[in-house]
Structure formats: C-alpha cells, structure tokens
Write an enzyme that holds these catalytic residues in place. Structure first.
Site, PDB file in Angstrom:
ATOM      1  N   ARG A 189     -34.722 -69.972  41.907  1.00 36.30           N
ATOM      2  CA  ARG A 189     -36.035 -71.118  41.465  1.00 36.30           C
ATOM      3  C   ARG A 189     -37.593 -71.404  41.460  1.00 36.30           C
ATOM      4  NH1 ARG A 189     -33.636 -75.660  40.225  1.00 36.30           N
ATOM      5  NH2 ARG A 189     -36.137 -76.947  40.630  1.00 36.30           N
ATOM      6  N   PHE A 203     -42.558 -78.725  49.304  1.00 32.87           N
ATOM      7  CA  PHE A 203     -40.795 -79.197  48.863  1.00 32.87           C
ATOM      8  C   PHE A 203     -40.681 -77.777  48.242  1.00 32.87           C
ATOM      9  CE2 PHE A 203     -41.626 -82.906  50.218  1.00 32.87           C
ATOM     10  CZ  PHE A 203     -40.746 -83.742  50.317  1.00 32.87           C
ATOM     11  N   GLU A 204     -41.115 -77.727  47.113  1.00 33.25           N
ATOM     12  CA  GLU A 204     -41.055 -76.306  45.937  1.00 33.25           C
ATOM     13  C   GLU A 204     -42.129 -75.951  45.130  1.00 33.25           C
ATOM     14  OE1 GLU A 204     -36.648 -75.251  43.891  1.00 33.25           O
ATOM     15  OE2 GLU A 204     -38.034 -76.997  42.590  1.00 33.25           O
ATOM     16  N   GLN A 205     -42.600 -75.266  46.485  1.00 38.27           N
ATOM     17  CA  GLN A 205     -44.250 -74.308  45.549  1.00 38.27           C
ATOM     18  C   GLN A 205     -43.451 -72.951  44.951  1.00 38.27           C
ATOM     19  OE1 GLN A 205     -47.681 -73.823  46.424  1.00 38.27           O
ATOM     20  NE2 GLN A 205     -47.240 -74.482  48.460  1.00 38.27           N
TER      21      GLN A 205
END
Length: 540
Positions: free
Chosen positions: A346, A367-369
């Site tokens: 991702r 969280f999501e980088q």
C-alpha cells in the site's frame, strides 16, 4: 589486542542485547516505530558488525499502525538456550500520561536467519522484558513493573516469574526482586549466573544524561539482591565532558577465551546544547571479574571512547558513498525502513528499476505514510535523488526528507499551487512540540515546469542543513531555501524531549496525497555520501 573506536553500531541502535553462540556474536537493538521490528547485527570479532536480519517482518508478528512516535518495539532481549534462539520484546501502544500500554511477546527460531515464529503473548505489566535460561532448564521472565499510582515516577521495580515453554505462559508465584537505587527509573533487566551467584544488571536514571548501569547479586534467584560496591558500574552522569554520554542499558558477554565485555547504549552530543542527532548508539567496554566476584568496567565507570577487542576494523566502508538503486530483481536494500505498517504494497513497490511511493497520509502520520529512509550515521553528509512526480494541487507532495518524527523534520517537496502550477516547497517543523505543526510562514516556493524529472539534494554539515535542486538533464544543483538547524533532529528536540524521544535522525524519500487519490511518485535512486567535517567530534 587491537583497539576500536566507539560506537560499534553508529546511528540509531539503542538498548543492545548481546549473545554469543560458539564463535558468533549477535546484538539485538530497539527499532521503535520503524518497520520491520528489531535489528540483529552479527560479528565474529566484536569489531566488525553487519545487519543480519530484522525478524519482526510480517503482519502476524507486528502491526504498529497508530503507535505514537517512540512507541513500538522497545528493548528486545535476544538469547539462546543451546537449541534455539529466543527473542523477547515489547510493543508499546501508549507511553504518555499516567498510563503505559506495553504488550510483551516472545518469538523463536532455530537459526538466526529465521524463519521466526509468530509471537506468544506473555504479559503487559511493564516493559523491557528478558528471558533467563537457568542451568536446571527452567526459564524465567523478567520485566520492569509500571505502577500508575506512583508519583512522580511510575517505575516500581523488577519483577520475575517462571515461564512454562510447553504451555507458553507464565506460571507460579511472581515477585518484585529489585527496586533500584535512589537514581530511580529502574528498567532493562538482564539476569546471569556465575560461581553460584545470580547477577542482575539493570538500567537506571532514565535514558538521558543521568543514565547508568546498576549491578546487584544474590545466592537465590528470588533475592535478596545486594548492590555492587560501586553501585553503578557504568555511567557518564558525573562526567559531562566525556566523549560518550547517556551511557547505560547494558548487557554482558564473554569471549571464548574468557574475556568479558559490556555493550551499552550511548549518545554523542553536538553543539553547546548537547543534542544527540545520531540518537542512542551501541558502544562496547572491556570488563573484568574481580577477586570479590563482582564485574568491573575497565577504566570505568565512565565509558571509554577507544576499547581493545579481538578484531580490527577497516572504516573505509563506513566512509564510502552509498548509492541505492531500485533493482526489480533485488528488491529493497536492507538499509531502508519505513514506519509502522506491515502492508508494504500500500505504500511502495519497485517497478521499471524505480522506487514508486504511493501517496497516502501526510508526513508524520501515525497510521499510514509512504516514507522510506535510512539512518543518519554521520554528523555530516550529502543526500541526493531524482524524482518524477506530477501533482495537481497543494495536497499532493513528494520528495526528500531529513526526518526524526512528526514533530521534527525537514522536507523538500515537489508539489503544486492550487492552480496546478508545479513548484518546489520546503516543509519544516522545527521543534514545534507539542503541536507537531509546520513552521509558518514557509520559505517562498520555486516554480518549476509541469513536466520533467527533478533532482533534489540536501547537505548537512554539523548543525547546518541546506537543500538543493536542479530541473533538467545536466543542470547543476542550486540552493533553495535558508540554512536550517539540523540539530533539532535529535532526542533532545523530539516531541517529548530526551526522556521520551528515543529514535534518531533518518534521511529518505516520501510521498503524500492527502486528497486520498494515491498519486505515485517515482524515484530513480538515493545517494548517501558521508562527509568529514571540521565541526564533527569523535567521528569514527
């Protein structure tokens, strides 16, 4: 014997746990929010170390999405019981305020290279766990105890309980066997047995400039434990001008010929503000057992910069330029790590011999980088990359970053104005604790053509950081933006200062698309070029 200059693991490599299996030495160190979890280095001579594996590398073992900065993997303990390797670690989900959520696990492997098992959950009563293999075959689990009722400190001592390997659980009575000294903040326990004595090595004083290694012993595993006559066998707390500061959190190892060593974390502060840009590193000290059956650090308790070890070290590789290319067949170089997530598909992929970062949340997200980076291991260096990125507005940005945490970073981005005109813009967050916001106003953006690759660079010379850029083939790099204070990329300037910020400076590539359209940035390479500079002290 030959001498080596400390640290033996430069850059962010704290909380070392060392073992020897026959003629092989292994050191495990903390990785906090950086993925994969735990670094294990290998050596045959205590001088030359190579990264062997990061064993916590899949979702079933570790998922840190949502873990705050400097949480995640704390203080692993690596051991070997004659049959297999055991790795004990904490995954910290919260550390601030009155409570800490600290989940302790064990994984095992027949070989150091793995495969490593899925984790067995042990407890959540504290952190810095270790596993002691007694000579009668029993195994004992130790960790510090967190008591949220205590003020001003919540460190309540070292607790021990037997671990049943068949049931995979703690069994029998539990007892707090050591409360520490007046230095307080007792943690990082390691237990050893020698000549009928149980020796308990702990860390105290916090992980900043009061840090220390404390040794105690008992004839019985349950205690009572008496303190070493020196109380602290290793510390820099009373030696503010020593080359190695913040010395503590150690582990003991013996060589095949019976010599003893202590590995420990340390920091090398720069500037008059004593900032450790390279984070907490791993150093080694020669030690010996006295006639009184106590361990002493040679020339201690202040750590030495230069130490005799069995091997010699050629530092040419340390000073060599590293050019990272993205080869489809070879995958990502092991120097790189990313933040928190096990779902790498991702955030990045390698295609057409380019690194493609998939824009996710903003830089500094918990969280999501999409941020891939390597440790800063030198006080001065140059970095350079080439990016292909076509943003459509100001909420899409990608480029080159010098990064400590969400609170402290410098980021040269390719982005766009609201009208779609592509531009270069520096995003910086200079010591903005506790807000973690950008420092405004930002430096003026530089307009660039909407098509074509862009070369981005940064140079750090001691505490000074300068960004560079060039657009078009064969163009020379030119400066962009002011000179920034690179020393803020340090524990002392992290979101929670030196007692709560535990990592180190990185340099790497990032991409964000906070529109949620997952725009991709393509990178041709990353160059990391160490530089010898007159402002740097105690460089390897």
């Amino acid at each position: 014997m030959p001498q080596v200059l400390n640290p033996i693991l430069p850059g962010f490599n704290p909380d070392p746990s060392i073992i020897r299996v026959k003629n092989d030495y292994y050191i495990a160190t903390s990785t906090f929010e950086w993925y994969p979890g735990v670094q294990i280095h290998h050596s045959t001579d205590l001088a030359n170390w190579t990264l062997k594996i990061r064993p916590l590398n899949r979702k079933s073992q570790l998922d840190m999405r949502g873990n705050p900065d400097s949480c995640g993997i704390w203080a692993p303990c690596l051991s070997h019981d004659g049959e297999k390797f055991w790795l004990v670690y904490t995954d910290v989900k919260r550390k601030d305020g009155s409570f800490k959520d600290t989940h302790n696990y064990i994984v095992t492997a027949e070989k150091i290279e793995g495969p490593w098992s899925d984790p067995v959950y042990v407890n959540s009563s504290g952190f810095d766990p270790s596993l002691f293999h007694d000579d009668d075959g029993r195994k004992w689990f130790l960790n510090m105890i967190q008591d949220h009722r205590r003020r001003p400190r919540s460190f309540a001592g070292i607790r021990i309980q037997e671990f049943d390997t068949r049931a995979g659980t703690l069994v029998g009575p539990t007892k707090t066997i050591f409360y520490g000294t007046d230095l307080d903040l007792v943690e990082g326990p390691h237990l050893y047995k020698r000549n009928g004595w149980y020796y308990l090595l702990t860390a105290e004083g916090g992980t900043a400039y009061e840090h220390a290694c404390t040794l105690a012993r008992s004839r019985e595993i349950w205690g009572p434990y008496e303190l070493h006559p020196q109380k602290y066998i290793l510390t820099s707390k009373d030696a503010p001008y020593a080359a190695l500061q913040r010395a503590g959190h150690g582990d003991i190892i013996d060589t095949p010929d019976g010599k003893s060593y202590l590995v420990h974390l340390t920091g090398r502060p720069t500037t008059h503000k004593r900032r450790c840009v390279l984070g907490r590193e791993t150093a080694i000290q020669e030690a010996y057992w006295g006639e009184d059956d106590w361990l002493y650090v040679k020339n201690g308790p202040v750590p030495s910069l230069s130490v005799e070890v069995p091997g010699t070290r050629d530092d040419s590789e340390y000073w060599a330029e590293q050019r990272y290319v993205f080869d489809n067949s070879k995958g990502l170089h092991h120097d790189f790590q990313w933040l928190r997530t096990p779902e790498t598909s991702r955030i990045f992929k390698i295609e057409n011999n380019q690194l493609q970062l998939i824009g996710r949340e903003a830089i500094g997200s918990w969280f999501e980088q999409a941020l891939l980076a390597r440790r800063q291991t030198h006080f001065s260096y140059d970095a350079e990359t080439v990016i292909d990125f076509s943003p459509t507005d100001e909420r899409q940005f990608a480029g080159l970053t010098a990064y400590y945490c969400r609170y402290n970073f410098f980021y040269l981005t390719v982005t766009a104005h609201a009208d779609g005109q592509r531009e270069l813009l520096i995003l910086s967050s200079e010591a903005s604790w506790p807000e973690g916001r950008l420092n405004l106003p930002l430096a003026e953006p530089v307009k660039i053509p909407n098509e074509g690759k862009v070369k981005l660079g940064l140079s750090i010379r001691g505490k000074e950081l300068q960004f560079w850029y060039a657009h078009g083939e064969g163009k020379d790099l030119q400066k962009i933006g002011p000179v920034y204070d690179a020393s803020i990329l340090s524990d002392e300037c992290g979101g929670h200062q030196a007692h709560g910020s535990f990592t180190g400076a990185f340099v790497g590539l990032a991409c964000s698309d906070v529109n949620g359209t997952a725009m991709t940035a393509k990178f041709d390479y990353l160059v990391y070029r160490p530089v010898r500079h007159e402002t740097d002290r105690y460089e390897i």
